[in-house]
Each structure stands twice: as structure tokens, then as C-alpha cells.
Enzyme design. Structure first.
Site, PDB file in Angstrom:
ATOM      1  CG  PHE A  30      38.652  40.851  50.400  1.00 42.10           C
ATOM      2  CD1 PHE A  30      40.025  41.046  50.256  1.00 42.10           C
ATOM      3  CD2 PHE A  30      38.143  39.576  50.207  1.00 42.10           C
ATOM      4  CE1 PHE A  30      40.864  39.988  49.950  1.00 42.10           C
ATOM      5  CE2 PHE A  30      38.969  38.511  49.901  1.00 42.10           C
ATOM      6  CZ  PHE A  30      40.335  38.720  49.772  1.00 42.10           C
ATOM      7  CG  ASP A  48      42.253  33.259  47.019  1.00 42.00           C
ATOM      8  OD1 ASP A  48      42.825  34.241  46.503  1.00 42.00           O
ATOM      9  OD2 ASP A  48      42.703  32.661  48.010  1.00 42.00           O
ATOM     10  N   GLY A  91      45.417  33.580  40.875  1.00 42.07           N
ATOM     11  CA  GLY A  91      44.258  34.400  40.539  1.00 42.07           C
ATOM     12  C   GLY A  91      44.085  34.769  39.077  1.00 42.07           C
ATOM     13  CG  ASP A 123      45.099  45.605  47.108  1.00 41.37           C
ATOM     14  OD1 ASP A 123      43.874  45.780  47.175  1.00 41.37           O
ATOM     15  OD2 ASP A 123      45.846  45.669  48.087  1.00 41.37           O
ATOM     16  NE  ARG A 181      42.629  30.561  43.951  1.00 44.57           N
ATOM     17  CZ  ARG A 181      43.430  31.585  44.198  1.00 44.57           C
ATOM     18  NH1 ARG A 181      43.310  32.688  43.508  1.00 44.57           N
ATOM     19  NH2 ARG A 181      44.341  31.523  45.141  1.00 44.57           N
ATOM     20  CD  GLU A 199      48.276  39.955  39.503  1.00 42.15           C
ATOM     21  OE1 GLU A 199      47.308  39.168  39.465  1.00 42.15           O
ATOM     22  OE2 GLU A 199      48.968  40.104  40.514  1.00 42.15           O
ATOM     23  CG  ASP A 200      44.008  38.322  40.322  1.00 38.37           C
ATOM     24  OD1 ASP A 200      44.934  39.140  40.481  1.00 38.37           O
ATOM     25  OD2 ASP A 200      43.824  37.369  41.090  1.00 38.37           O
TER      26      ASP A 200
HETATM   27  P1  IMP Z   1      49.031  43.657  45.410  1.00 35.82           P
HETATM   28  O1  IMP Z   1      50.420  43.073  45.451  1.00 35.82           O
HETATM   29  O2  IMP Z   1      48.678  44.312  46.724  1.00 35.82           O
HETATM   30  O3  IMP Z   1      48.797  44.574  44.241  1.00 35.82           O
HETATM   31  O4  IMP Z   1      47.972  42.476  45.318  1.00 35.82           O
HETATM   32  C1  IMP Z   1      48.228  41.377  44.576  1.00 35.82           C
HETATM   33  C2  IMP Z   1      47.205  40.301  44.656  1.00 35.82           C
HETATM   34  O5  IMP Z   1      46.533  40.223  45.913  1.00 35.82           O
HETATM   35  C3  IMP Z   1      46.100  40.405  43.640  1.00 35.82           C
HETATM   36  O6  IMP Z   1      46.537  40.038  42.356  1.00 35.82           O
HETATM   37  C4  IMP Z   1      45.128  39.393  44.211  1.00 35.82           C
HETATM   38  O7  IMP Z   1      45.515  38.088  43.853  1.00 35.82           O
HETATM   39  C5  IMP Z   1      45.269  39.631  45.709  1.00 35.82           C
HETATM   40  N1  IMP Z   1      44.190  40.551  46.134  1.00 35.82           N
HETATM   41  C6  IMP Z   1      44.272  41.887  46.347  1.00 35.82           C
HETATM   42  N2  IMP Z   1      43.051  42.393  46.668  1.00 35.82           N
HETATM   43  C7  IMP Z   1      42.192  41.339  46.641  1.00 35.82           C
HETATM   44  C8  IMP Z   1      40.768  41.203  46.845  1.00 35.82           C
HETATM   45  O8  IMP Z   1      40.011  42.155  47.098  1.00 35.82           O
HETATM   46  N3  IMP Z   1      40.272  39.938  46.731  1.00 35.82           N
HETATM   47  C9  IMP Z   1      41.033  38.848  46.433  1.00 35.82           C
HETATM   48  N4  IMP Z   1      42.354  38.926  46.205  1.00 35.82           N
HETATM   49  C10 IMP Z   1      42.933  40.162  46.308  1.00 35.82           C
HETATM   50 MG    MG Z   2      46.734  37.962  41.591  1.00 35.13          MG
END
Ligand code: IMP
Ligand code: MG
Length: 191
Positions: free
Chosen positions: A150, A157, A42, A101, A163, A97-98
Site C-alpha cells: 500500500f 492517499d 488521486g 490496482d 496526498r 490515473e494515479d
Molecule cells: P482499482 O479500481 O483497484 O484499480 O484502484 C483504483 C484506485 O484505488 C487507484 O486509482 C487509487 O486511487 C486507489 N488505490 C489502489 N491502490 C492504492 C494504494 O496502494 N495506495 C493508495 N491508493 C490506492
Molecule cells: Mg485513483
């Protein structure tokens, strides 16, 4: 709008967010040895744009991780698929990071990188969903805070798709609900 509910951020808005982050990072790391580490898949779109807004010399590398869990949620079990090649000992690391979350992916990466003796590790994310945080993690540079929806596009993605969209859109919930019922939980996916 097809699979999408609405466009949350347009190209121009994203461009100005990235531009401002690049300006701040260039200022803060002036005279320091900076390594940008993009998180695949991402983060690569954001990294490519961000590094071209940074005006100081930087080194860069990429790490690929995947997370186990339902396809729209993160479980915190992170697997390194491709590690970085460069030595970060004594360097200032900025993880790019993108989206943050739960924060579980970044917590894991930060802990891993700390074992390698960098001078500092900070986090830069294009998008942030602080309301979804499960671990306490500091995010030093954030583009914009988004609602708990989301989203796809600009590197993000859903099941490997969208993407390549140049903007950030919300996905209609029936799109991912339908597929979660088919696939269930427990799948491994690239973040
Ligand atoms: P985390 O570990 O929960 O902070 O999430 C890590 C990754 O999950 C992000 O960097 C995204 O690649 C993916 N992610 C989390 N939320 C979304 C979303 O709303 N859309 C798409 N990818 C997501
Ligand atoms: Mg990511």
C-alpha cells in the site's frame, strides 16, 4: 519515518518517469484531437505534471469517482461523483490515473466513455500493480510497476491523508490495519 516504512520513489525519479510518458504521448497523438481525463482525486497531481510534459495541443477534463469497500481495497462498485463536462464524441480520450490496482475503476470508466462515441480510449497511469488485477484491462501507458504494497504520496492517499507528499512511500501496515479494525469494511472513499 513516522507513519512510513520506506520511500519507494523520490521526486527526481517520478519526474523522469512523467517526462518520458509525456514525450511518448506527444509523439503518438501528433495531429490528433486529444482529451486528457484525470481521475479525481488521486490522479490530479500526476495529470498536472503530465500535461506540462505534453508538447501537442490537448483539451482536459476531470471526473470524480468513489469506490465502495475496505479503505485499502477496491470493490469495483464505482459511483460517479462529478462527470466530465466536455463532449468526447469523435475525440481521442486518454484517461489519466494515479495507480491501477484491480483495474475495476478503469474498466467502469472505459465502458462508460465508450457509450459516448469517442474515436479511441486509452489509459495512462503513473503507477501499476499488475499482480492485483481482477479484470483484464489494457493499460497503454504506464510509468512504473510497483510491488504489492500500500503506497501513499504524489496524489495517493490513505483515509484522505498524505496526498501532498512529493514522493511515493509505503505506509507501515499497522497504520492501516489499526484503522480497518476500527472502521471495518463498507466505507465509501474517493479513489
Ligand atoms: P482499482 O479500481 O483497484 O484499480 O484502484 C483504483 C484506485 O484505488 C487507484 O486509482 C487509487 O486511487 C486507489 N488505490 C489502489 N491502490 C492504492 C494504494 O496502494 N495506495 C493508495 N491508493 C490506492
Ligand atoms: Mg485513483
Amino acid at each position: 519515518m513516522g507513519d512510513f516504512e520506506e520511500i519507494l520513489l523520490g521526486r527526481e525519479e517520478i519526474k523522469s518517469i512523467v517526462c518520458e510518458l509525456g514525450r511518448k504521448i506527444s509523439q503518438d497523438y501528433e495531429g490528433k484531437e486529444l482529451v486528457l481525463v484525470g481521475v479525481l482525486k488521486g490522479g490530479f497531481v500526476f495529470l498536472a505534471d503530465l500535461m506540462r510534459e505534453i508538447t501537442i495541443p490537448v483539451d482536459m477534463d476531470l471526473i470524480a469517482v468513489s469506490s465502495y469497500g475496505a479503505s485499502t481495497r477496491s470493490s469495483g462498485v464505482v459511483r460517479i461523483i462529478k462527470d466530465i463536462d466536455i463532449n468526447i464524441e469523435g475525440k481521442h480520450v486518454l484517461i489519466v490515473e494515479d495507480l491501477v490496482d484491480s483495474g475495476l475503476t478503469l474498466k467502469h470508466l472505459k465502458d462508460l466513455f465508450y457509450t459516448r462515441g469517442p474515436k479511441s480510449i486509452k489509459i495512462c497511469t503513473a503507477f501499476d500493480k499488475p499482480c492485483k488485477r481482477k479484470v483484464d484491462i489494457e493499460v497503454e501507458y504506464k510509468g512504473i510497476v510497483l510491488p504489492d504494497k500500500f503506497i501513499v504520496g504524489y496524489g495517493l492517499d490513505y483515509a484522505g491523508k498524505y496526498r501532498n507528499l512529493p514522493d511515493v512511500r509505503t505506509l507501515k501496515s499497522e497504520i492501516y490495519m489499526a484503522s480497518m479494525q476500527i472502521n471495518g469494511n463498507g466505507t465509501e472513499k474517493h479513489v
